[in-house]
Write a protein that holds these residues in place. Sequence first.
Motif, PDB file in Angstrom:
ATOM      1  N   VAL A 100       0.824  -1.201   0.000  1.00 25.88           N
ATOM      2  CA  VAL A 100       0.000   0.000   0.000  1.00 25.88           C
ATOM      3  C   VAL A 100       0.860   1.254   0.000  1.00 25.88           C
ATOM      4  CG1 VAL A 100      -1.734   1.318   1.276  1.00 25.88           C
ATOM      5  CG2 VAL A 100      -1.851  -1.190   1.220  1.00 25.88           C
ATOM      6  N   ALA A 101       1.819   1.296   0.905  1.00 25.84           N
ATOM      7  CA  ALA A 101       2.655   2.486   1.038  1.00 25.84           C
ATOM      8  C   ALA A 101       3.951   2.103   1.742  1.00 25.84           C
ATOM      9  CB  ALA A 101       1.933   3.575   1.820  1.00 25.84           C
ATOM     10  N   VAL A 129       0.661   2.860  -3.592  1.00 30.81           N
ATOM     11  CA  VAL A 129      -0.079   2.224  -4.679  1.00 30.81           C
ATOM     12  C   VAL A 129      -1.038   3.268  -5.234  1.00 30.81           C
ATOM     13  CG1 VAL A 129      -1.952   1.341  -3.222  1.00 30.81           C
ATOM     14  CG2 VAL A 129      -1.349   0.153  -5.340  1.00 30.81           C
ATOM     15  N   LEU A 130      -1.312   3.195  -6.524  1.00 25.85           N
ATOM     16  CA  LEU A 130      -2.092   4.230  -7.187  1.00 25.85           C
ATOM     17  C   LEU A 130      -3.453   4.460  -6.539  1.00 25.85           C
ATOM     18  CD1 LEU A 130      -2.172   6.195  -9.579  1.00 25.85           C
ATOM     19  CD2 LEU A 130      -3.131   4.342 -10.976  1.00 25.85           C
ATOM     20  N   SER A 131      -4.074   3.402  -6.064  1.00 28.58           N
ATOM     21  CA  SER A 131      -5.435   3.498  -5.535  1.00 28.58           C
ATOM     22  C   SER A 131      -5.548   4.306  -4.252  1.00 28.58           C
ATOM     23  CB  SER A 131      -6.012   2.096  -5.317  1.00 28.58           C
ATOM     24  OG  SER A 131      -5.222   1.382  -4.390  1.00 28.58           O
ATOM     25  N   VAL A 132      -4.425   4.565  -3.574  1.00 22.74           N
ATOM     26  CA  VAL A 132      -4.484   5.319  -2.316  1.00 22.74           C
ATOM     27  C   VAL A 132      -3.791   6.673  -2.405  1.00 22.74           C
ATOM     28  CG1 VAL A 132      -4.527   3.141  -1.054  1.00 22.74           C
ATOM     29  CG2 VAL A 132      -2.380   4.428  -1.211  1.00 22.74           C
ATOM     30  N   GLN A 133      -3.182   6.953  -3.542  1.00 14.70           N
ATOM     31  CA  GLN A 133      -2.473   8.235  -3.689  1.00 14.70           C
ATOM     32  C   GLN A 133      -3.428   9.397  -3.477  1.00 14.70           C
ATOM     33  OE1 GLN A 133      -0.230   8.494  -7.344  1.00 14.70           O
ATOM     34  NE2 GLN A 133       1.152   6.840  -6.760  1.00 14.70           N
ATOM     35  N   GLY A 134      -2.975  10.351  -2.659  1.00 13.45           N
ATOM     36  CA  GLY A 134      -3.799  11.514  -2.350  1.00 13.45           C
ATOM     37  C   GLY A 134      -4.724  11.318  -1.163  1.00 13.45           C
TER      38      GLY A 134
END
Length: 121
Positions: free
Chosen positions: A48-49, A60-65
């Motif tokens: 995830v990070a 991971v792209l899905s949690v960026q921001g």
Amino acid sequence: QVQLVESGGGLVQPGGSLRLSCAASGNIASINAMNWYRQAPGLQRELVAGVAKDGGTHYVLSVQGRFTVSRDDDKNTVDLQMNSLKPEDTAVYYCNVDLMRVGSYYYEDYWGKGTLVTVSS
């Protein structure tokens, strides 16, 4: 003996926030990367990070921001601040640390037992 203990999981409504924390303890000489993984039912564990020793982070792209990973090298802790949570973030979250034990000459991977995060209304 090295131990990783996670805390902060629980049930939260969509759009809510949670903060996970992981503390590494024991005969630790040095810590390299500190990461958070997650595993949802029926799916593979995913990274995830993570935060490197120099402070560099990746997500991971899905949690960026939405998610922010941070570490405290004085306390040997790594946190994951999770905002704007979605039902698809539901998973068991695992702390993973690459560290060198006192008296050792190489780095090894250590894992926590996991903490459950459930995002549901």
